[in-house]
Design a protein around this motif. Structure first.
Motif, PDB file in Angstrom:
ATOM      1  N   LEU A  80       6.300  -1.070   6.529  1.00 33.01           N
ATOM      2  CA  LEU A  80       5.619  -0.599   6.166  1.00 33.01           C
ATOM      3  C   LEU A  80       5.456  -0.759   4.418  1.00 33.01           C
ATOM      4  O   LEU A  80       5.046   0.159   4.190  1.00 33.01           O
ATOM      5  N   GLY A  81       5.395  -1.403   3.929  1.00 34.87           N
ATOM      6  CA  GLY A  81       5.069  -1.526   3.000  1.00 34.87           C
ATOM      7  C   GLY A  81       4.004  -3.064   2.754  1.00 34.87           C
ATOM      8  O   GLY A  81       3.217  -2.805   1.577  1.00 34.87           O
ATOM      9  N   ARG A  82       4.032  -4.179   3.931  1.00 34.40           N
ATOM     10  CA  ARG A  82       3.245  -5.659   3.791  1.00 34.40           C
ATOM     11  C   ARG A  82       1.760  -4.495   4.220  1.00 34.40           C
ATOM     12  O   ARG A  82       0.755  -5.285   3.504  1.00 34.40           O
ATOM     13  N   ILE A  83       1.851  -3.566   5.490  1.00 38.87           N
ATOM     14  CA  ILE A  83       0.575  -3.554   6.132  1.00 38.87           C
ATOM     15  C   ILE A  83      -0.535  -2.317   5.473  1.00 38.87           C
ATOM     16  O   ILE A  83      -1.545  -3.015   4.838  1.00 38.87           O
ATOM     17  N   PRO A  84       0.563  -1.872   4.668  1.00 34.60           N
ATOM     18  CA  PRO A  84       0.115  -0.500   3.435  1.00 34.60           C
ATOM     19  C   PRO A  84      -1.220  -1.430   1.615  1.00 34.60           C
ATOM     20  O   PRO A  84      -1.655  -1.731   1.694  1.00 34.60           O
ATOM     21  N   MET A  85      -0.171  -2.448   1.863  1.00 32.12           N
ATOM     22  CA  MET A  85      -0.020  -3.748   0.632  1.00 32.12           C
ATOM     23  C   MET A  85      -2.062  -4.169   0.904  1.00 32.12           C
ATOM     24  O   MET A  85      -2.979  -4.620   0.523  1.00 32.12           O
ATOM     25  N   GLY A  86      -1.880  -4.587   2.459  1.00 31.34           N
ATOM     26  CA  GLY A  86      -2.930  -5.053   3.006  1.00 31.34           C
ATOM     27  C   GLY A  86      -4.088  -4.274   3.201  1.00 31.34           C
ATOM     28  O   GLY A  86      -5.315  -4.682   2.862  1.00 31.34           O
ATOM     29  N   VAL A  87      -3.722  -3.216   3.313  1.00 30.32           N
ATOM     30  CA  VAL A  87      -4.896  -2.441   3.237  1.00 30.32           C
ATOM     31  C   VAL A  87      -5.700  -2.074   1.871  1.00 30.32           C
ATOM     32  O   VAL A  87      -7.183  -2.216   1.875  1.00 30.32           O
ATOM     33  N   ARG A  88      -4.384  -2.030   0.304  1.00 24.33           N
ATOM     34  CA  ARG A  88      -4.840  -1.809  -1.022  1.00 24.33           C
ATOM     35  C   ARG A  88      -5.653  -2.730  -1.250  1.00 24.33           C
ATOM     36  O   ARG A  88      -6.973  -2.499  -1.350  1.00 24.33           O
ATOM     37  N   THR A  89      -5.147  -4.082  -0.751  1.00 27.58           N
ATOM     38  CA  THR A  89      -6.110  -5.190  -0.709  1.00 27.58           C
ATOM     39  C   THR A  89      -7.796  -5.481  -0.756  1.00 27.58           C
ATOM     40  O   THR A  89      -8.252  -7.059  -1.236  1.00 27.58           O
ATOM     41  N   GLY A  90      -7.427  -4.995   0.605  1.00 26.85           N
ATOM     42  CA  GLY A  90      -8.396  -5.553   1.747  1.00 26.85           C
ATOM     43  C   GLY A  90      -8.522  -6.254   2.646  1.00 26.85           C
ATOM     44  O   GLY A  90      -9.242  -6.043   2.783  1.00 26.85           O
ATOM     45  N   LEU A  91      -7.281  -6.965   2.357  1.00 35.29           N
ATOM     46  CA  LEU A  91      -7.426  -7.680   3.711  1.00 35.29           C
ATOM     47  C   LEU A  91      -7.846  -7.084   5.093  1.00 35.29           C
ATOM     48  O   LEU A  91      -8.387  -7.080   6.025  1.00 35.29           O
ATOM     49  N   ILE A  92      -6.760  -6.042   5.025  1.00 33.38           N
ATOM     50  CA  ILE A  92      -6.961  -5.214   6.903  1.00 33.38           C
ATOM     51  C   ILE A  92      -8.437  -4.790   7.460  1.00 33.38           C
ATOM     52  O   ILE A  92      -8.934  -4.984   8.044  1.00 33.38           O
ATOM     53  N   GLY A  93      -8.974  -4.652   6.289  1.00 33.38           N
ATOM     54  CA  GLY A  93     -10.508  -3.875   6.318  1.00 33.38           C
ATOM     55  C   GLY A  93     -11.619  -5.304   7.057  1.00 33.38           C
ATOM     56  O   GLY A  93     -11.921  -4.858   7.811  1.00 33.38           O
TER      57      GLY A  93
END
Length: 176
Positions: free
Chosen positions: A54-67
């Motif tokens: 719940l912390g790592r995946i949203p961090m990935g969203v904010r850094t642009g990784l998930i996109g």
């Protein structure tokens, strides 16, 4: 069961939050619910790993990784971790979680995450993660270029290097 509703909430919050640089810290807040507990009425160690998502995946969203993952047909996987538990977390405790990328090498990203309750660290995790494709592990330099953050890794802390070295000595597959 996976906390899908909580992840949806974190996903919405992270999309509304300011973007992060790859090594900046993502801070999130959570509650330990009764269904997160073990038979000793404290946060279950397996659930702790799930909550760290719940912390790592949203961090990935904010850094642009998930996109960039679906655009490149990439996935992401945990390739190892080490946790340290120091304080009990009980039902209805409020937790601050801190998640950040420490650096990377030719294959993996190294992250640390911690949970805090009333100023005390309850647990800390070092995690190694890889971005994957049909061809195997995608080098972090390529991932960062796709993210528009093509920078060199900061120097990994000595304790992270020691963990990497120690893990390399571990036999695989394990002996029977």
């Amino acid at each position: 069961m996976y906390p899908f509703v909580r992840m949806l909430k974190e996903g919405i919050l992270s999309r509304r939050a300011a973007p992060l640089g790859i090594t900046q810290t993502h801070v999130s807040h959570h509650v330990c619910w009764p269904w997160d507990l073990d038979v000793w009425a404290e946060l279950n160690n397996g659930r702790t790993l799930t909550l760290y998502d719940l912390g790592r995946i949203p961090m990935g969203v904010r850094t642009g990784l998930i996109g960039i993952l679906p655009k490149n047909r990439w996935g992401i996987t945990v390739a190892g971790n080490s946790r340290r538990y120091r304080r009990r977390v009980r039902a209805f405790d409020r937790i601050e979680m801190r998640s950040r990328v420490l650096g990377w090498d030719q294959r993996f990203f190294y992250m640390e995450q911690s949970m805090w309750r009333k100023g005390d660290c309850t647990s800390h995790m070092l995690l190694r993660s890889a971005v994957t494709s049909a061809d195997g592990i995608v080098p972090p330099a390529r991932v960062l270029t796709a993210m528009g953050q093509a920078i060199e890794s900061p120097e990994l802390p000595a304790w992270v290097k020691a963990w990497i070295d120690a893990d390399a000595l571990r036999p695989w597959p394990p002996e029977r």
